[in-house]
Design a protein around this motif. Structure first.
Motif, PDB file in Angstrom:
ATOM      1  N   VAL A 187     -41.183 -48.228 -10.334  1.00 26.62           N
ATOM      2  CA  VAL A 187     -40.354 -48.533  -9.154  1.00 26.62           C
ATOM      3  C   VAL A 187     -40.219 -50.045  -8.980  1.00 26.62           C
ATOM      4  O   VAL A 187     -39.121 -50.559  -8.731  1.00 26.62           O
ATOM      5  CB  VAL A 187     -40.951 -47.900  -7.883  1.00 26.62           C
ATOM      6  N   LEU A 188     -41.326 -50.750  -9.127  1.00 29.19           N
ATOM      7  CA  LEU A 188     -41.295 -52.212  -8.985  1.00 29.19           C
ATOM      8  C   LEU A 188     -40.393 -52.848 -10.045  1.00 29.19           C
ATOM      9  O   LEU A 188     -39.638 -53.778  -9.746  1.00 29.19           O
ATOM     10  CB  LEU A 188     -42.714 -52.779  -9.089  1.00 29.19           C
ATOM     11  N   ILE A 189     -40.465 -52.344 -11.265  1.00 32.82           N
ATOM     12  CA  ILE A 189     -39.619 -52.873 -12.345  1.00 32.82           C
ATOM     13  C   ILE A 189     -38.150 -52.585 -12.043  1.00 32.82           C
ATOM     14  O   ILE A 189     -37.278 -53.448 -12.206  1.00 32.82           O
ATOM     15  CB  ILE A 189     -40.030 -52.276 -13.701  1.00 32.82           C
ATOM     16  N   GLY A 190     -37.859 -51.366 -11.589  1.00 32.45           N
ATOM     17  CA  GLY A 190     -36.486 -51.014 -11.233  1.00 32.45           C
ATOM     18  C   GLY A 190     -35.960 -51.852 -10.090  1.00 32.45           C
ATOM     19  O   GLY A 190     -34.792 -52.278 -10.087  1.00 32.45           O
ATOM     20  N   LEU A 232     -38.722 -39.746   1.587  1.00 35.54           N
ATOM     21  CA  LEU A 232     -40.006 -39.537   0.924  1.00 35.54           C
ATOM     22  C   LEU A 232     -39.724 -38.936  -0.444  1.00 35.54           C
ATOM     23  O   LEU A 232     -38.916 -38.023  -0.573  1.00 35.54           O
ATOM     24  CB  LEU A 232     -40.899 -38.575   1.706  1.00 35.54           C
ATOM     25  N   THR A 233     -40.405 -39.419  -1.466  1.00 38.20           N
ATOM     26  CA  THR A 233     -40.235 -38.870  -2.806  1.00 38.20           C
ATOM     27  C   THR A 233     -41.490 -39.097  -3.636  1.00 38.20           C
ATOM     28  O   THR A 233     -42.267 -40.023  -3.362  1.00 38.20           O
ATOM     29  CB  THR A 233     -39.016 -39.500  -3.515  1.00 38.20           C
ATOM     30  N   ASN A 234     -41.690 -38.232  -4.643  1.00 37.18           N
ATOM     31  CA  ASN A 234     -42.797 -38.431  -5.581  1.00 37.18           C
ATOM     32  C   ASN A 234     -42.278 -38.803  -6.966  1.00 37.18           C
ATOM     33  O   ASN A 234     -43.000 -38.727  -7.949  1.00 37.18           O
ATOM     34  CB  ASN A 234     -43.660 -37.165  -5.672  1.00 37.18           C
ATOM     35  N   SER A 235     -41.002 -39.210  -7.024  1.00 39.70           N
ATOM     36  CA  SER A 235     -40.353 -39.541  -8.295  1.00 39.70           C
ATOM     37  C   SER A 235     -39.956 -41.016  -8.319  1.00 39.70           C
ATOM     38  O   SER A 235     -39.290 -41.499  -7.403  1.00 39.70           O
ATOM     39  CB  SER A 235     -39.116 -38.671  -8.486  1.00 39.70           C
ATOM     40  N   ALA A 236     -40.352 -41.712  -9.376  1.00 42.62           N
ATOM     41  CA  ALA A 236     -40.005 -43.131  -9.493  1.00 42.62           C
ATOM     42  C   ALA A 236     -38.494 -43.314  -9.597  1.00 42.62           C
ATOM     43  O   ALA A 236     -37.919 -44.196  -8.958  1.00 42.62           O
ATOM     44  CB  ALA A 236     -40.694 -43.738 -10.714  1.00 42.62           C
ATOM     45  N   ALA A 294     -36.881 -42.679  -6.296  1.00 41.70           N
ATOM     46  CA  ALA A 294     -37.195 -43.782  -5.396  1.00 41.70           C
ATOM     47  C   ALA A 294     -36.241 -44.951  -5.628  1.00 41.70           C
ATOM     48  O   ALA A 294     -35.721 -45.545  -4.672  1.00 41.70           O
ATOM     49  CB  ALA A 294     -38.643 -44.234  -5.587  1.00 41.70           C
ATOM     50  N   ILE A 295     -35.998 -45.289  -6.899  1.00 40.98           N
ATOM     51  CA  ILE A 295     -35.089 -46.385  -7.225  1.00 40.98           C
ATOM     52  C   ILE A 295     -33.687 -46.080  -6.705  1.00 40.98           C
ATOM     53  O   ILE A 295     -33.013 -46.947  -6.133  1.00 40.98           O
ATOM     54  CB  ILE A 295     -35.079 -46.626  -8.750  1.00 40.98           C
ATOM     55  N   GLU A 296     -33.262 -44.843  -6.879  1.00 38.97           N
ATOM     56  CA  GLU A 296     -31.944 -44.425  -6.387  1.00 38.97           C
ATOM     57  C   GLU A 296     -31.876 -44.540  -4.863  1.00 38.97           C
ATOM     58  O   GLU A 296     -30.891 -45.040  -4.300  1.00 38.97           O
ATOM     59  CB  GLU A 296     -31.679 -42.980  -6.815  1.00 38.97           C
ATOM     60  N   ASN A 297     -32.935 -44.094  -4.170  1.00 40.94           N
ATOM     61  CA  ASN A 297     -32.955 -44.147  -2.706  1.00 40.94           C
ATOM     62  C   ASN A 297     -33.023 -45.573  -2.177  1.00 40.94           C
ATOM     63  O   ASN A 297     -32.432 -45.889  -1.147  1.00 40.94           O
ATOM     64  CB  ASN A 297     -34.136 -43.336  -2.172  1.00 40.94           C
ATOM     65  N   ILE A 298     -33.743 -46.429  -2.893  1.00 42.49           N
ATOM     66  CA  ILE A 298     -33.817 -47.835  -2.487  1.00 42.49           C
ATOM     67  C   ILE A 298     -32.432 -48.462  -2.550  1.00 42.49           C
ATOM     68  O   ILE A 298     -32.018 -49.210  -1.660  1.00 42.49           O
ATOM     69  CB  ILE A 298     -34.815 -48.609  -3.374  1.00 42.49           C
TER      70      ILE A 298
END
Length: 259
Positions: free
Chosen positions: A69-72, A34-38, A41-45
């Motif tokens: 996030v979608l762009i990343g 869980l994160t509130n940072s874009a 989130a990209i790093e975790n994905i």
């Protein structure tokens, strides 16, 4: 069949708590992050390669946006694309259309009647078999790609890595480094300056000098946090930056791991 792994990108802490509580009650799903940072989130994905991303578009109490996030995610080369479910208070059709063009699979409005985190996770659980079936189909298609298609994917990966540490595409050594990393990953041939020089009609020494200059400039000008994040190999404190051999070996081995 295993549970669906989920990354939740949400800036409402109460909503995050409810997602965790609900996930513990639904057998088909598991929240891995869980994160509130874009950016996080990209790093975790990249690290977790989840089956599903639950994505809030407007991270008012975090950093970045769901669109970031979608762009990343578009720039990643994951083996399979995660299922992306957007949850949002936004009601702009233009924004929705753009999110879909970036790969969003489903958009659930938080304004709709009976919206809840349980409803979101139950919807994901209902889609479980279809999500896994889509993943298997994607893997089969990937396995049938031609050697040329794979080479193009590998080259794209190398360029994104070099861009991440600030090696400029305008640098003469940029294209030499790309070729050297790719060639070493394929044949484990280290002394490539002569071979690359033959390709471009340059001397071995000029190729070597251009590659080392490109590396030096990156370590001199790039943000130190970006370097530490993307280049994790040990660098000699005396030299201050990797040698050509160290640099090529690092990225070639990383490339082989990725592919």
């Amino acid at each position: 069949m295993r549970n669906l792994s989920i990354i939740v990108v949400e800036d409402d802490t109460a909503a995050c708590d409810r997602f965790v509580q609900c996930a513990n009650e639904i057998e088909e799903v598991s929240i891995v992050s869980l994160t509130n940072s874009a950016s996080k989130a990209i790093e975790n994905i990249h690290d977790y390669q989840p089956d599903v991303i639950i994505l809030d578009l407007e991270l008012h109490y975090g950093s970045g946006t769901g669109l970031d996030v979608l762009i990343g995610l578009k720039q990643m080369h994951l083996p399979t694309k995660p299922y992306i479910l957007i949850t949002t208070n936004n009601s702009s059709q233009i924004t929705f259309d753009y999110a879909r063009s970036l790969g969003a699979d489903f958009i659930m409005s938080k304004h709709q009647d009976h919206y809840s985190e349980t409803k979101v996770l139950n919807f994901i659980a209902m889609m479980k078999n279809l999500i896994f079936a889509k993943q298997n189909s994607t893997k089969e298609n990937t396995n049938t790609e031609t050697p040329k298609q794979k080479e193009k994917r590998m080259i794209r990966w190398i360029t994104s890595e070099l861009d991440a540490i600030g090696i400029s595409p305008k640098a003469v050594g940029y294209k030499y480094l790309i070729d050297a990393i790719y060639m070493y990953s394929e044949d484990n041939i280290l002394f490539l300056c002569n071979k690359i020089g033959e390709i471009y009609g340059k001397s071995e020494s000029s190729v070597e000098r251009a590659m080392q200059n490109a590396i030096h400039r990156a370590w001199k000008k790039a943000d130190i946090e970006d370097l530490l994040k993307h280049y994790t190999a040990k660098v000699s404190s005396e030299k201050g930056c990797p040698t050509i051999t160290e640099f090529i070996c690092y990225y070639a081995n990383k490339l082989k791991y990725e592919f």
